[in-house]
Write an enzyme that holds these catalytic residues in place. Structure first.
Site, PDB file in Angstrom:
ATOM      1  CE  LYS A  65      43.991  29.943  81.022  1.00  0.00           C
ATOM      2  NZ  LYS A  65      44.502  30.655  82.175  1.00  0.00           N
ATOM      3  CG  HIS A  89      42.858  33.925  84.217  1.00  0.00           C
ATOM      4  ND1 HIS A  89      43.533  33.402  83.143  1.00  0.00           N
ATOM      5  CD2 HIS A  89      42.448  35.153  83.838  1.00  0.00           C
ATOM      6  CE1 HIS A  89      43.540  34.288  82.154  1.00  0.00           C
ATOM      7  NE2 HIS A  89      42.888  35.357  82.541  1.00  0.00           N
ATOM      8  NE  ARG A  92      45.044  30.454  91.654  1.00  0.00           N
ATOM      9  CZ  ARG A  92      46.035  31.216  91.201  1.00  0.00           C
ATOM     10  NH1 ARG A  92      45.954  31.748  89.990  1.00  0.00           N
ATOM     11  NH2 ARG A  92      47.090  31.451  91.928  1.00  0.00           N
TER      12      ARG A  92
HETATM   13  C1  LIG Z   1      48.590  27.941  91.082  1.00  0.00           C
HETATM   14  C2  LIG Z   1      47.955  28.487  89.831  1.00  0.00           C
HETATM   15  C3  LIG Z   1      48.675  29.376  89.030  1.00  0.00           C
HETATM   16  C4  LIG Z   1      48.106  29.897  87.869  1.00  0.00           C
HETATM   17  N1  LIG Z   1      48.811  30.778  87.093  1.00  0.00           N
HETATM   18  C5  LIG Z   1      48.258  31.264  85.947  1.00  0.00           C
HETATM   19  C6  LIG Z   1      48.977  32.153  85.103  1.00  0.00           C
HETATM   20  O1  LIG Z   1      50.129  32.527  85.390  1.00  0.00           O
HETATM   21  N2  LIG Z   1      48.385  32.587  83.965  1.00  0.00           N
HETATM   22  C7  LIG Z   1      47.107  32.197  83.628  1.00  0.00           C
HETATM   23  O2  LIG Z   1      46.593  32.603  82.570  1.00  0.00           O
HETATM   24  N3  LIG Z   1      46.392  31.374  84.418  1.00  0.00           N
HETATM   25  C8  LIG Z   1      46.940  30.896  85.551  1.00  0.00           C
HETATM   26  N4  LIG Z   1      46.215  30.051  86.357  1.00  0.00           N
HETATM   27  C9  LIG Z   1      44.845  29.703  85.959  1.00  0.00           C
HETATM   28  C10 LIG Z   1      44.866  28.399  85.171  1.00  0.00           C
HETATM   29  O3  LIG Z   1      45.619  28.510  83.984  1.00  0.00           O
HETATM   30  C11 LIG Z   1      43.460  27.989  84.796  1.00  0.00           C
HETATM   31  O4  LIG Z   1      42.825  29.008  84.031  1.00  0.00           O
HETATM   32  C12 LIG Z   1      42.593  27.714  86.025  1.00  0.00           C
HETATM   33  O5  LIG Z   1      43.342  26.991  87.000  1.00  0.00           O
HETATM   34  C13 LIG Z   1      41.381  26.909  85.596  1.00  0.00           C
HETATM   35  O6  LIG Z   1      40.453  26.828  86.657  1.00  0.00           O
HETATM   36  P1  LIG Z   1      40.355  25.555  87.617  1.00  0.00           P
HETATM   37  O7  LIG Z   1      41.609  25.564  88.460  1.00  0.00           O
HETATM   38  O8  LIG Z   1      39.111  25.825  88.396  1.00  0.00           O
HETATM   39  O9  LIG Z   1      40.285  24.308  86.740  1.00  0.00           O
HETATM   40  C14 LIG Z   1      46.779  29.515  87.508  1.00  0.00           C
HETATM   41  C15 LIG Z   1      46.067  28.614  88.319  1.00  0.00           C
HETATM   42  C16 LIG Z   1      46.626  28.102  89.467  1.00  0.00           C
HETATM   43  C17 LIG Z   1      45.815  27.134  90.322  1.00  0.00           C
END
Ligand SMILES: Cc1cc2nc3c(=O)[nH]c(=O)nc-3n(C[C@H](O)[C@H](O)[C@H](O)COP(=O)(O)O)c2cc1C
Length: 189
Positions: A65, A89, A92
């Site tokens: 990923k 991801h 963010r």
């Molecule tokens: C609160 C939160 C925590 C996340 N933590 C991780 C993480 O620890 N590892 C990771 O690969 N992605 C993490 N993500 C990303 C998500 O796995 C995912 O890729 C992302 O939310 C997809 O985009 P979207 O929210 O626009 O649908 C996180 C997302 C959010 C909202």
């Protein structure tokens, strides 16, 4: 005051916690501290030998990923990845990265038709899922779209999924496509 249900849940359940790290950092850490600590645990020196080591250890199917470059995607598949998860991801933490929907077509082209490609980051509607399929994704995934529903608990998440699936069906109908599998690049050309 405008959202009494939410306020009551906050009063009875406390502030939301970052569940990924609950128990590791202490419950009182501010979110910024948590983000910094989590960021600090990422290792920029992770390289192709490390990947091969993980491929060796893990006998099950392995998806990677966070891939945004076609060259990385090809190299990962050559090194034993079973599928590629195109993702920034959710943008963010590195908000200047290329969007995954823009990165997707070149990655599909580099991998050919057979390798499974998942995509996330910015999928909010059923129409987004059809666009992802048309640009070469096998599967589209959501993160925050489900979390937005979660303000209303588990039922809210189910409702969010229902809305998105309804949108997929409506969008297919409006495009005149009988089956999801038939949504190809011609619908967005
Ligand atoms: C609160 C939160 C925590 C996340 N933590 C991780 C993480 O620890 N590892 C990771 O690969 N992605 C993490 N993500 C990303 C998500 O796995 C995912 O890729 C992302 O939310 C997809 O985009 P979207 O929210 O626009 O649908 C996180 C997302 C959010 C909202």
């Amino acid at each position: 005051m405008l959202h009494p249900g939410w306020s009551l849940r906050l009063l009875s359940g406390g502030l939301p916690q970052f569940e990924n790290v609950r128990g590791y950092l202490g419950d009182n850490s501010a979110s910024l501290t948590i983000a910094a600590r989590v960021g600090g645990s990422l290792h920029a020196g992770f390289d192709w030998d490390d990947f091969r080591q993980i491929r060796d250890w893990w006998k099950g199917r392995l998806l990677v990923k966070g891939v945004l470059h076609p060259g990385d995607a090809s190299r990962l598949v050559a090194a034993g990845a079973d599928g590629i998860w195109v993702s920034n991801h959710g943008g963010r933490q590195l908000d200047g990265a290329v969007s995954s929907i823009d990165a997707l077509p070149a990655i599909r082209q580099a991998l050919g038709a057979q390798v499974p490609i998942l995509i996330d980051s910015g999928i909010r509607t059923g129409t987004d899922i059809i666009k992802a399929k048309a640009r070469g994704a096998t599967v589209a995934a959501i993160g925050r779209a489900a979390l937005f529903g979660a303000v209303a608990g588990e039922a809210g998440v189910a409702k969010a999924l229902d809305i998105i699936l309804d949108e997929v069906v409506t969008c297919l109908r409006l495009c005149g496509i009988p089956r999801f599998q038939e949504a190809g690049s011609e619908i967005i050309a």
